[in-house]
Design an enzyme around this catalytic site. Structure first.
Site, PDB file in Angstrom:
ATOM      1  N   LYS A 146       6.560  -1.870   1.958  1.00  0.00           N
ATOM      2  CA  LYS A 146       5.326  -1.312   2.557  1.00  0.00           C
ATOM      3  C   LYS A 146       4.173  -2.289   2.330  1.00  0.00           C
ATOM      4  O   LYS A 146       3.275  -2.060   1.515  1.00  0.00           O
ATOM      5  CB  LYS A 146       5.036   0.081   1.987  1.00  0.00           C
ATOM      6  CG  LYS A 146       4.112   0.906   2.902  1.00  0.00           C
ATOM      7  CD  LYS A 146       4.186   2.367   2.547  1.00  0.00           C
ATOM      8  CE  LYS A 146       3.160   3.218   3.249  1.00  0.00           C
ATOM      9  NZ  LYS A 146       3.193   3.222   4.693  1.00  0.00           N
ATOM     10  N   ARG A 167       8.390   4.374  -4.529  1.00  0.00           N
ATOM     11  CA  ARG A 167       8.484   3.400  -3.421  1.00  0.00           C
ATOM     12  C   ARG A 167       7.505   2.240  -3.661  1.00  0.00           C
ATOM     13  O   ARG A 167       7.822   1.084  -3.382  1.00  0.00           O
ATOM     14  CB  ARG A 167       8.204   4.079  -2.079  1.00  0.00           C
ATOM     15  CG  ARG A 167       8.401   3.125  -0.900  1.00  0.00           C
ATOM     16  CD  ARG A 167       8.297   3.829   0.438  1.00  0.00           C
ATOM     17  NE  ARG A 167       6.958   4.359   0.661  1.00  0.00           N
ATOM     18  CZ  ARG A 167       6.613   5.120   1.697  1.00  0.00           C
ATOM     19  NH1 ARG A 167       7.513   5.446   2.609  1.00  0.00           N
ATOM     20  NH2 ARG A 167       5.382   5.566   1.833  1.00  0.00           N
ATOM     21  N   LEU A 222      10.820   1.399   7.469  1.00  0.00           N
ATOM     22  CA  LEU A 222      10.313   1.855   6.181  1.00  0.00           C
ATOM     23  C   LEU A 222      11.023   3.178   5.872  1.00  0.00           C
ATOM     24  O   LEU A 222      11.119   4.049   6.740  1.00  0.00           O
ATOM     25  CB  LEU A 222       8.802   2.085   6.259  1.00  0.00           C
ATOM     26  CG  LEU A 222       8.199   2.545   4.943  1.00  0.00           C
ATOM     27  CD1 LEU A 222       8.090   1.374   3.966  1.00  0.00           C
ATOM     28  CD2 LEU A 222       6.826   3.168   5.154  1.00  0.00           C
ATOM     29  N   TYR A 262       0.838  -1.200   0.000  1.00  0.00           N
ATOM     30  CA  TYR A 262       0.000   0.000   0.000  1.00  0.00           C
ATOM     31  C   TYR A 262       0.871   1.248   0.000  1.00  0.00           C
ATOM     32  O   TYR A 262       2.086   1.181   0.194  1.00  0.00           O
ATOM     33  CB  TYR A 262      -0.952  -0.006   1.195  1.00  0.00           C
ATOM     34  CG  TYR A 262      -0.328   0.316   2.542  1.00  0.00           C
ATOM     35  CD1 TYR A 262       0.501  -0.588   3.191  1.00  0.00           C
ATOM     36  CD2 TYR A 262      -0.564   1.540   3.175  1.00  0.00           C
ATOM     37  CE1 TYR A 262       1.059  -0.291   4.430  1.00  0.00           C
ATOM     38  CE2 TYR A 262      -0.010   1.842   4.414  1.00  0.00           C
ATOM     39  CZ  TYR A 262       0.800   0.918   5.040  1.00  0.00           C
ATOM     40  OH  TYR A 262       1.362   1.212   6.251  1.00  0.00           O
ATOM     41  N   GLU A 288      11.385   2.261  14.605  1.00  0.00           N
ATOM     42  CA  GLU A 288      10.481   3.301  14.098  1.00  0.00           C
ATOM     43  C   GLU A 288       9.146   3.177  14.808  1.00  0.00           C
ATOM     44  O   GLU A 288       8.971   2.297  15.656  1.00  0.00           O
ATOM     45  CB  GLU A 288      10.300   3.143  12.583  1.00  0.00           C
ATOM     46  CG  GLU A 288       9.645   1.827  12.203  1.00  0.00           C
ATOM     47  CD  GLU A 288       9.436   1.653  10.702  1.00  0.00           C
ATOM     48  OE1 GLU A 288       9.299   2.641   9.990  1.00  0.00           O
ATOM     49  OE2 GLU A 288       9.378   0.485  10.278  1.00  0.00           O
ATOM     50  N   HIS A 320      -1.024 -21.093  -0.882  1.00  0.00           N
ATOM     51  CA  HIS A 320      -0.001 -20.154  -0.418  1.00  0.00           C
ATOM     52  C   HIS A 320       0.938 -19.697  -1.543  1.00  0.00           C
ATOM     53  O   HIS A 320       1.295 -18.536  -1.607  1.00  0.00           O
ATOM     54  CB  HIS A 320       0.833 -20.770   0.709  1.00  0.00           C
ATOM     55  CG  HIS A 320       0.090 -20.891   2.009  1.00  0.00           C
ATOM     56  ND1 HIS A 320      -1.016 -21.695   2.157  1.00  0.00           N
ATOM     57  CD2 HIS A 320       0.294 -20.302   3.206  1.00  0.00           C
ATOM     58  CE1 HIS A 320      -1.455 -21.602   3.397  1.00  0.00           C
ATOM     59  NE2 HIS A 320      -0.687 -20.756   4.055  1.00  0.00           N
ATOM     60  N   ARG A 348      -7.499 -20.394  -3.065  1.00  0.00           N
ATOM     61  CA  ARG A 348      -6.527 -20.258  -1.982  1.00  0.00           C
ATOM     62  C   ARG A 348      -5.424 -21.321  -2.065  1.00  0.00           C
ATOM     63  O   ARG A 348      -5.691 -22.517  -2.029  1.00  0.00           O
ATOM     64  CB  ARG A 348      -7.229 -20.339  -0.622  1.00  0.00           C
ATOM     65  CG  ARG A 348      -6.302 -19.999   0.541  1.00  0.00           C
ATOM     66  CD  ARG A 348      -7.048 -19.944   1.866  1.00  0.00           C
ATOM     67  NE  ARG A 348      -6.165 -19.495   2.945  1.00  0.00           N
ATOM     68  CZ  ARG A 348      -5.309 -20.306   3.578  1.00  0.00           C
ATOM     69  NH1 ARG A 348      -5.233 -21.570   3.260  1.00  0.00           N
ATOM     70  NH2 ARG A 348      -4.508 -19.822   4.519  1.00  0.00           N
TER      71      ARG A 348
HETATM   72  N1  PDD Z   1       2.499   5.084   7.445  1.00  0.00           N
HETATM   73  N2  PDD Z   1       7.075   3.700   9.144  1.00  0.00           N
HETATM   74  C1  PDD Z   1       5.920   3.019   9.100  1.00  0.00           C
HETATM   75  C2  PDD Z   1       5.854   1.670   9.760  1.00  0.00           C
HETATM   76  C3  PDD Z   1       4.799   3.570   8.443  1.00  0.00           C
HETATM   77  O1  PDD Z   1       3.662   2.870   8.380  1.00  0.00           O
HETATM   78  C4  PDD Z   1       4.900   4.854   7.849  1.00  0.00           C
HETATM   79  C5  PDD Z   1       3.757   5.498   7.125  1.00  0.00           C
HETATM   80  C6  PDD Z   1       6.129   5.531   7.943  1.00  0.00           C
HETATM   81  C7  PDD Z   1       6.331   6.899   7.341  1.00  0.00           C
HETATM   82  O2  PDD Z   1       6.349   6.865   5.933  1.00  0.00           O
HETATM   83  P1  PDD Z   1       5.863   8.118   5.057  1.00  0.00           P
HETATM   84  O3  PDD Z   1       6.629   9.291   5.548  1.00  0.00           O
HETATM   85  O4  PDD Z   1       6.213   7.740   3.680  1.00  0.00           O
HETATM   86  O5  PDD Z   1       4.383   8.250   5.292  1.00  0.00           O
HETATM   87  C8  PDD Z   1       7.188   4.917   8.581  1.00  0.00           C
HETATM   88  C9  PDD Z   1       1.332   5.487   6.696  1.00  0.00           C
HETATM   89  C10 PDD Z   1       1.105   6.938   6.654  1.00  0.00           C
HETATM   90  C11 PDD Z   1       0.138   4.699   7.201  1.00  0.00           C
HETATM   91  O6  PDD Z   1       0.305   3.496   7.434  1.00  0.00           O
HETATM   92  O7  PDD Z   1      -0.929   5.276   7.348  1.00  0.00           O
END
Ligand code: PDD
Length: 285
Positions: free
Chosen positions: A149, A52, A207, A33, A182, A102, A100
């Protein structure tokens, strides 16, 4: 106003926007996403978000279902149909629908794509930033490729809920060496007592946030001292300032870590200045 979602080529009212029960995103979290800020009805850092996205897809060997340009058109149309002024556009792409199993589905299975957009409360967000937020810390129990992501966010969901239940806004994950990786949905930063900005290096353990990348550019331009390295929970608690960054929260000052005030317990000058200046550096399209 009824919200509209883009689902596999069609714009539908949200109540009719459905995915198949055998979608691999639903069954295996087999998808990725992106979340992009919308400001004044325009997209912030669209190019970097799409880059990304392409990387996340390629790491998981999911084909990019449409060109970056076509995706930009869908983003804009979804923003327009939902009358978003300030908020987010959300994109999810999964490996598609298949019986389904895997292992990957048969070659030629089309990825599924969903785009939604919604307004967020700008005044509420500014108030939050003016007050600063609390974070808690907890062990990082995620897999070792969180640089992708992926929609597989169970540890993040549980961490965010733990934060809520403790009256905090965000949870910081901590690795087995006591170092902060993070936040559950944001990157983590501190400003040391001697004025250096510190954020973890972008390897497979975090991320690579787009907001983080833009803030790094601001710091370089303004000649502010920066260290891309991990910091411990103890160091963070002794820091002068702390903040988090994400597309939906921008630069958000942290004033409490595990119940302990950061600095003088109010949003720091550097964090607040970065929030104020952010959009002069981000790309708006
Ligand atoms: N989240 N780390 C994680 C685990 C995240 O889910 C996100 C962003 C970030 C920051 O990334 P960016 O600056 O590109 O938004 C770091 C989004 C906003 C969400 O899950 O809603």
């Amino acid at each position: 106003m009824s919200r509209i979602a883009y689902v596999n080529g069609r714009y539908l009212p949200l109540r009719d926007a459905m995915v198949n029960v055998e979608d691999r995103g639903y069954q295996f979290s087999d998808g990725v996403y992106e979340v992009c800020e919308v400001r004044g009805g325009r997209l912030i850092d669209e190019r970097r978000h799409i880059e990304r996205l392409a990387r996340s897809l390629s790491e998981l060997r999911i084909p990019m279902p449409m060109s970056a340009a076509a995706l930009g058109v869908v983003f804009r149309e979804t923003v327009r149909r939902n009358k978003v002024r300030w908020g987010i556009v959300y994109l999810q792409i999964t490996r598609g629908v298949s019986r389904r199993d895997h292992a990957f589905p048969p070659a030629g299975t089309l990825p599924s794509i969903v785009v939604t957009a919604r307004n967020l409360d700008l005044q509420g967000a500014e108030k939050l930033a003016a007050d600063g937020v609390a974070v808690i810390t907890l062990p990082d129990n995620r897999w070792d490729r969180v640089d992708i992501k992926s929609v597989s966010l169970l540890p993040n969901v549980l961490a965010k809920q733990a934060a809520r239940e403790q009256g905090a806004r965000e949870a910081w994950f901590v690795d087995d060496q006591g170092l902060v990786t993070e936040g559950s949905s944001s990157n983590a930063w501190i400003v040391t007592r001697d004025g250096k900005l510190v954020t973890r290096q972008a390897d497979h353990a975090i991320l690579r946030g787009i907001t983080r990348t833009v803030v790094l550019e601001v710091l370089k331009e303004q000649g502010i001292k920066l260290e891309e390295r991990a910091f411990s929970v103890e160091e963070a608690k002794e820091a002068r300032e702390a903040f988090i960054t994400s597309a939906s929260q921008l630069v958000l000052p942290v004033v409490k870590i595990d119940g302990k005030p950061v600095g003088n317990g109010a949003p720091g000058l550097i964090s607040s200045a970065l929030r104020r200046d952010f959009h002069r550096h981000a790309e708006t399209t």
